[in-house]
Design a protein around this motif. Structure first.
Motif, mmCIF file in Angstrom:
data_model
loop_
_atom_site.group_PDB
_atom_site.id
_atom_site.type_symbol
_atom_site.label_atom_id
_atom_site.label_comp_id
_atom_site.label_asym_id
_atom_site.label_seq_id
_atom_site.Cartn_x
_atom_site.Cartn_y
_atom_site.Cartn_z
ATOM 1 N N ILE A 1 0.870 -1.167 0.050
ATOM 2 C CA ILE A 1 -0.029 -0.068 -0.050
ATOM 3 C C ILE A 1 0.972 1.491 0.024
ATOM 4 C CG2 ILE A 1 -1.823 1.370 1.297
ATOM 5 C CD1 ILE A 1 -2.864 -1.475 2.340
ATOM 6 N N GLU A 2 1.888 1.297 0.913
ATOM 7 C CA GLU A 2 2.725 2.325 0.940
ATOM 8 C C GLU A 2 3.330 2.530 -0.481
ATOM 9 O OE1 GLU A 2 2.896 4.383 3.220
ATOM 10 O OE2 GLU A 2 4.578 5.664 3.137
ATOM 11 N N ILE A 3 3.965 1.546 -1.169
ATOM 12 C CA ILE A 3 4.760 1.648 -2.309
ATOM 13 C C ILE A 3 3.713 2.348 -3.318
ATOM 14 C CG2 ILE A 3 5.932 0.566 -4.264
ATOM 15 C CD1 ILE A 3 6.751 -1.590 -2.004
ATOM 16 N N GLU A 4 2.443 1.725 -3.343
ATOM 17 C CA GLU A 4 1.739 2.323 -4.407
ATOM 18 C C GLU A 4 1.462 4.026 -4.226
ATOM 19 O OE1 GLU A 4 -2.325 1.080 -4.034
ATOM 20 O OE2 GLU A 4 -2.817 1.883 -5.829
ATOM 21 N N GLU A 5 1.365 4.359 -3.020
ATOM 22 C CA GLU A 5 1.059 5.445 -2.596
ATOM 23 C C GLU A 5 2.412 6.508 -3.124
ATOM 24 O OE1 GLU A 5 -1.385 7.332 -1.289
ATOM 25 O OE2 GLU A 5 -0.266 9.323 -1.211
ATOM 26 N N GLN A 6 3.585 6.105 -2.621
ATOM 27 C CA GLN A 6 4.584 6.978 -2.908
ATOM 28 C C GLN A 6 5.074 6.743 -4.447
ATOM 29 O OE1 GLN A 6 5.886 8.605 -0.456
ATOM 30 N NE2 GLN A 6 4.562 7.681 0.989
ATOM 31 N N ASN A 7 4.909 5.812 -5.022
ATOM 32 C CA ASN A 7 4.809 5.822 -6.273
ATOM 33 C C ASN A 7 4.146 6.975 -7.215
ATOM 34 O OD1 ASN A 7 6.631 3.964 -8.374
ATOM 35 N ND2 ASN A 7 4.549 3.963 -9.265
ATOM 36 N N LYS A 8 2.825 7.080 -6.706
ATOM 37 C CA LYS A 8 2.181 8.271 -7.376
ATOM 38 C C LYS A 8 2.676 9.870 -7.115
ATOM 39 C CE LYS A 8 -2.255 5.883 -7.144
ATOM 40 N NZ LYS A 8 -3.265 5.543 -6.283
ATOM 41 N N ARG A 9 3.267 9.807 -5.727
ATOM 42 C CA ARG A 9 3.876 11.099 -5.423
ATOM 43 C C ARG A 9 5.029 11.212 -6.398
ATOM 44 N NH1 ARG A 9 4.680 11.754 0.823
ATOM 45 N NH2 ARG A 9 5.307 13.734 -0.132
ATOM 46 N N LEU A 10 6.069 10.371 -6.506
ATOM 47 C CA LEU A 10 7.219 10.364 -7.104
ATOM 48 C C LEU A 10 6.953 10.633 -8.517
ATOM 49 C CD1 LEU A 10 10.373 9.984 -7.282
ATOM 50 C CD2 LEU A 10 10.041 7.508 -7.698
ATOM 51 N N LEU A 11 5.799 10.094 -9.076
ATOM 52 C CA LEU A 11 5.507 10.452 -10.360
ATOM 53 C C LEU A 11 5.008 11.823 -10.776
ATOM 54 C CD1 LEU A 11 5.301 8.896 -13.089
ATOM 55 C CD2 LEU A 11 2.866 8.331 -12.495
ATOM 56 N N GLU A 12 4.295 12.460 -9.979
ATOM 57 C CA GLU A 12 4.209 13.895 -9.859
ATOM 58 C C GLU A 12 5.221 14.569 -9.699
ATOM 59 O OE1 GLU A 12 -0.068 13.198 -7.304
ATOM 60 O OE2 GLU A 12 1.418 14.591 -6.385
ATOM 61 N N GLY A 13 6.225 14.277 -8.818
ATOM 62 C CA GLY A 13 7.559 15.066 -8.641
ATOM 63 C C GLY A 13 8.405 14.983 -9.928
ATOM 64 N N MET A 14 8.401 13.874 -10.620
ATOM 65 C CA MET A 14 9.032 13.533 -11.788
ATOM 66 C C MET A 14 8.436 14.235 -12.816
ATOM 67 S SD MET A 14 11.521 11.774 -10.890
ATOM 68 C CE MET A 14 12.214 11.979 -12.595
ATOM 69 N N GLU A 15 7.123 14.533 -12.882
ATOM 70 C CA GLU A 15 6.700 15.293 -13.995
ATOM 71 C C GLU A 15 7.029 16.717 -13.662
ATOM 72 O OE1 GLU A 15 2.632 14.057 -13.675
ATOM 73 O OE2 GLU A 15 2.837 12.472 -14.983
ATOM 74 N N LYS A 16 6.863 17.342 -12.506
ATOM 75 C CA LYS A 16 7.325 18.667 -12.218
ATOM 76 C C LYS A 16 8.927 19.002 -12.743
ATOM 77 C CE LYS A 16 4.721 19.868 -8.247
ATOM 78 N NZ LYS A 16 4.068 18.766 -7.530
ATOM 79 N N ILE A 17 9.824 17.652 -12.368
ATOM 80 C CA ILE A 17 11.013 18.131 -12.575
ATOM 81 C C ILE A 17 11.366 18.003 -14.204
ATOM 82 C CG2 ILE A 17 13.373 16.919 -12.777
ATOM 83 C CD1 ILE A 17 12.863 15.580 -10.053
ATOM 84 N N VAL A 18 10.429 17.277 -14.810
ATOM 85 C CA VAL A 18 10.575 17.343 -16.252
ATOM 86 C C VAL A 18 9.927 18.857 -16.977
ATOM 87 C CG1 VAL A 18 9.531 16.489 -18.463
ATOM 88 C CG2 VAL A 18 10.324 14.868 -16.725
ATOM 89 N N GLY A 19 9.046 19.294 -16.302
ATOM 90 C CA GLY A 19 8.607 20.479 -16.475
ATOM 91 C C GLY A 19 9.418 21.502 -16.337
ATOM 92 N N GLN A 20 10.339 21.284 -15.572
ATOM 93 C CA GLN A 20 11.457 22.608 -15.131
ATOM 94 C C GLN A 20 12.713 22.230 -15.955
ATOM 95 O OE1 GLN A 20 12.920 23.948 -11.385
ATOM 96 N NE2 GLN A 20 10.708 24.130 -10.489
ATOM 97 N N VAL A 21 13.125 21.076 -16.228
ATOM 98 C CA VAL A 21 14.122 20.588 -16.987
ATOM 99 C C VAL A 21 13.987 20.953 -18.602
ATOM 100 C CG1 VAL A 21 15.964 18.908 -17.765
ATOM 101 C CG2 VAL A 21 15.025 19.329 -15.338
ATOM 102 N N HIS A 22 12.633 20.516 -19.012
ATOM 103 C CA HIS A 22 12.338 20.658 -20.021
ATOM 104 C C HIS A 22 11.017 21.233 -20.450
ATOM 105 C CE1 HIS A 22 15.244 16.912 -20.619
ATOM 106 N NE2 HIS A 22 15.772 17.920 -21.077
ATOM 107 N N PRO A 23 10.913 22.368 -20.090
ATOM 108 C CA PRO A 23 9.581 22.939 -20.039
ATOM 109 C C PRO A 23 8.923 22.880 -21.638
ATOM 110 C CG PRO A 23 11.061 24.703 -19.752
ATOM 111 C CD PRO A 23 11.961 23.521 -19.786
ATOM 112 N N GLY A 24 7.775 22.691 -21.515
ATOM 113 C CA GLY A 24 7.223 22.855 -22.857
ATOM 114 C C GLY A 24 7.184 21.549 -23.676
#
Lengths: 230, 624
Positions: A148-171
């Protein structure tokens, strides 16, 4: 009455101080989301994003490793599952670097998309893993809670990664490439041996992929944030 | 025939085998891969343990294939990692891939293979120990001195690119110590030690762990001697001690301030003041005289019997000329003694030092000891071998007249009946009192008399003696006492009166002796008036005295019905009953209604509800 007024003033001043200090401190606290999702010009630094991502990936791998060891100890002793769990991970179709040199030769954008691909590939399996572990006989709490914890944290990591991608390669429009998992029927097999092997395989692949993501992220962090000088 | 051939062949083969065995040669035993390790997650090495070699030179080969491949490879390097090892360099190492490795042992006789070992480099990372461990003693001027430990990560590990993240741990100990002191250092490559013992040589070691791997071995020891003058004292320690002691002092001062009094009383308990049972403190309010009289207790001789002298008295107000006439008295002609007035008694007579109810007239009001009469046992109390009846003097006696058995205490004197012999246990004290009092009073009396009284009292003290139950016995007792008295008539006669003599001289009292108690509970009283009369100090007017010496019964638990004894010398039927007690006895009994005693305006206080005791000094007063 004077005391009341002065105490009220002191209380409000204290509150104000706390508020200000919180705002100042919040910047460095990884767990507090400062940029709401959807914000375009968010100013959370890349360093903080990577720090949070690395913390999450490290945590997810630790949980996966513990979960695998627990399962192996309980259900897989003497069954020789390892011999069968060869080349059976659904994410092997995603070509990912296999050693440090290869990883260092990959451009960080590509590496980021690979990370995202692996993360997305695990959304579905993790969801079903939780469901199926619950249905196991004597649902072991050590495994279930970690799943259960892994499933939860995986979602959060995904969101974080998408943010990083938005900053590293915006647009940059990104192809959402990920592997489809088709191991659900195996998890629901009536035959206990088959079903247990399906679990074993799933946990084995999860442990590996979480380690992969963790390694890639640490490489990227040192490369991008610290300029290869961690 | 064929069978013979077959058996022969088998026989030869066995022979061959045996020959070989006899030679000691055999195929090699099964080797075993016991360890595979990667120092930096880029290369790895596997070591195997050979089996029995079978006596022949054995060749070992290691073969492997990777996950997802079918091609079998052989070990690329047998040398680098030592004998019976296989080293996989970077080219041959793939992470996140399972290697299936097998070792084959071959010799002339045969070969054998080990079990395949499944190895994933990801999970076998164990780095080398950190290198270049340096120790340095730093003693900055304005700060505490410390030991500065520095090291470097192992050479092979690539930390800069983030491929591996290492965490370190150091440990140190004085050279002679047995236990290591371990400290976790995180990802930093330096550490400061602040607490060191001067004059000793310290040993330090460090090791590291990758983020998902195993701890390395400990580095070689580095040592550093700590000089003797390595001062570790810190001003903060003294400041802390000072603050702590100041806080403790403050707490103590505060505690003392708050609870000082109770603490002092706990340590030095105050001397308890004399507790006088029955002492009504409110009587002292606003009455300096009473207070003085209360304070007059100081003169009381310090005896342990002090309490004994607290006597419960029934004040008998012999109004006017009336006197108690005993039923019959051999010894006592029935003269009641009229006590002379003493100084006005401001005391209530109950528990005050200066209530010599026995000895002086202090009160004009009738006093009674209600407690005695309030209960049936009180009736028992009423049975006394002696009673003091003070001769009322003055006009108040007339007021008393209306009440008979009104033992009014005339004037300020209260006449009370010392309860010398409370038969019941409840009032045993009063018996003590009486005895003690008598003793006190009879300081000059013959010892026999005292003894007599003692005996009497002792007998009276027997709880079994009650009016109701042992009336006769009591009577017998009294008779006995009487006989005793008759023997020592003079003494006895003098006993009480003598006791009373000095008393009566100052505060003459009239004692009424309970002669006997009849079966119906009537008290037969004997006034000891012959002694008094002999003193010629009496001013009694026995003719008109009406004496009720016989207790008929107790009514309503607080009314003592006294009967006038016909045999008394001075008989005058007294028909007026007490206020609330309708006389219904043939002998015109007069009920003693304790509650009906009028409150005279004298200083005497009538204690109706409580236990009334005389203060001992009241008795001693005449002696002064």
């Amino acid at each position: 009455m004077d005391n009341k007024g002065s105490s009220q003033k002191a209380g409000s001043l204290l509150l104000l101080l706390l508020l200000v200090s919180n705002l100042l401190l919040c910047k460095s606290v990884a767990s507090l989301p400062i940029c709401p999702s959807g914000a375009v010009n968010c100013q959370v630094s890349l360093r903080d994003l990577f720090d949070r991502a690395v913390i999450l990936s490290h945590y997810i791998h630790n949980l996966s490793s513990e979960m695998f060891n627990e399962f192996d100890k309980r259900y897989a002793q003497g069954r020789g599952f390892i011999t069968k769990a060869i080349n059976s991970c659904h994410t092997s179709s995603l070509s990912t670097p296999e050693d440090k040199e290869q990883a260092q030769q990959v451009h960080h954008e590509v590496l980021l998309s690979m990370i995202l691909g692996v993360l997305r590939s695990w959304n579905d399996p993790l969801y079903h893993l939780v469901t199926e572990v619950r249905g196991m006989q004597e649902a072991p709490d050590a495994i279930l809670s970690r799943a259960i914890e892994i499933e939860e944290q995986n979602k959060r990591l995904l969101e974080g990664m998408e943010k990083i991608v938005g900053q590293v390669h915006p647009g940059v429009k990104e192809n959402e490439v990920y592997s489809v998992w088709s191991g659900l029927p195996s998890l629901q097999m009536a035959d206990e041996d088959t079903r247990l092997f399906a679990f074993y395989n799933l946990l084995h692949c999860l442990r590996r992929d979480s380690h992969k993501i963790d390694s890639y992220l640490k490489l990227l962090k040192c490369r991008i944030v610290y300029d290869s000088n961690c | 025939m064929k069978e013979n051939v077959a058996s022969t062949v088998v026989f030869i083969l066995l022979l061959f085998l045996n020959t070989n065995l006899l030679n000691g040669q055999s195929p090699p035993g099964k080797p075993e891969i016991f360890k595979c390790r990667s120092p930096e997650k880029e290369t790895f090495t596997c070591w195997w343990k050979p089996g029995a070699d079978g006596g022949l030179p054995t060749n070992y080969t290691l073969t492997y294939h990777k996950e997802g491949e079918t091609f079998t490879h052989e070990c690329p390097d047998y040398k680098t990692s030592g004998p019976n090892s296989c080293y996989f360099n970077k080219k041959h190492t793939s992470i996140w891939t399972i290697y299936i490795i097998t070792v084959n042992a071959t010799n002339q006789m045969g070969s054998s293979s080990s079990d395949p070992r499944y190895v994933d480099v990801t999970y076998i990372v164990e780095p080398d120990p950190p290198v270049n461990l340096t120790l340095e003693l730093k003693q900055p001027e304005d700060r505490k001195p410390y030991l500065w430990i520095k090291w470097f990560p192992p050479t092979l590990v690539d930390v800069r690119s983030g491929w591996l993240t290492l965490q370190y741990e150091i440990r140190l100990k004085p050279e002679k110590a047995a236990e290591w002191e371990t400290h976790f250092a995180g990802q930093q490559t330096q550490f400061k030690i602040l607490s060191l013992y001067p004059g000793q040589k310290y040993l330090v070691q460090v090791h590291c762990k990758p983020d998902h791997g195993f701890w390395s071995e400990w580095s070689p020891e580095s040592s550093i001697p700590i000089p003797n003058d390595f001062s570790m004292t810190d001003a903060t320690v003294w400041i802390f001690v000072a603050v702590l002691s100041a806080v403790i002092c403050l707490i103590m001062v505060w505690a003392v301030a708050l609870k000082g009094y109770s603490m002092v009383t706990c340590i030095l308990p105050p001397v308890p003041g004399p507790k006088i049972k029955g002492f009504d403190t409110h009587l002292l309010e606003g009455k300096s005289e009473e207070l003085l009289s209360a304070l007059g207790c100081q003169d009381f001789p310090p005896t342990s019997d002090c309490e004994d002298l607290l006597v419960e008295f029934l004040e008998v107000d012999d109004s006017g000329d009336q006197q108690l006439v005993p039923a019959h008295s051999k010894e006592h002609p029935g003269q009641s003694v009229k006590p002379t007035h003493s100084d006005p008694d401001s005391d209530s007579g109950r528990g005050s030092c200066d209530s010599p109810s026995l000895l002086s007239e202090k009160c004009d009001e009738p006093r009674a000891n209600p407690s005695k009469f309030h209960t049936p046992e009180g009736l028992e109390k009423a049975e006394k071998p002696e009673t003091n009846v003070t001769q009322p003097q003055g006009p108040q006696s007339t007021s008393v007249e209306g009440k008979i058995p009104s033992f009014h205490a005339s004037g300020s004197q209260s006449s009370t009946w010392p309860l010398l012999q409370p038969p019941s246990l409840h009032y045993s004290r009063s018996s003590y009192h009486s005895v003690a009092e008598v003793r006190k009073l009879g300081l000059g009396t013959a010892g026999a008399a005292s003894t007599l009284l003692d005996k009497t009292d002792t007998r009276a003290l027997k709880p079994s003696q009650t009016i109701e139950t042992g009336g006769e016995g009591k009577a017998a007792e009294h008779r006995e006492s009487e006989s005793f008295r008759s023997k020592t008539d003079q003494d006895a006669a003098r006993l009480l009166p003598q006791d009373k003599t000095p008393l009566t001289s100052a505060k003459p009292l009239e004692y009424v002796e309970i002669h006997k108690v009849s079966k119906d509970g009537a008290l037969a009283l004997l006034p000891k008036q012959n002694e008094n009369s002999s003193r010629a100090e009496k001013t009694s007017t026995p003719e008109t005295s009406k004496e009720y010496s016989k207790v008929s019964r107790v009514m309503d638990s607080d009314i003592l019905v006294l009967v006038q004894d016909r045999r008394a010398q001075n008989l005058a039927p007294f028909e007026e009953p007490a206020k609330e007690a309708p006389p219904s006895l043939p002998q015109n009994p007069a009920a003693v209604d304790l509650a009906s005693f009028p409150v005279a305006p004298s200083n005497c206080r009538l204690q109706l509800g409580g236990l009334d005791y005389l203060h001992p000094t009241g008795f001693m007063h005449p002696f002064q």
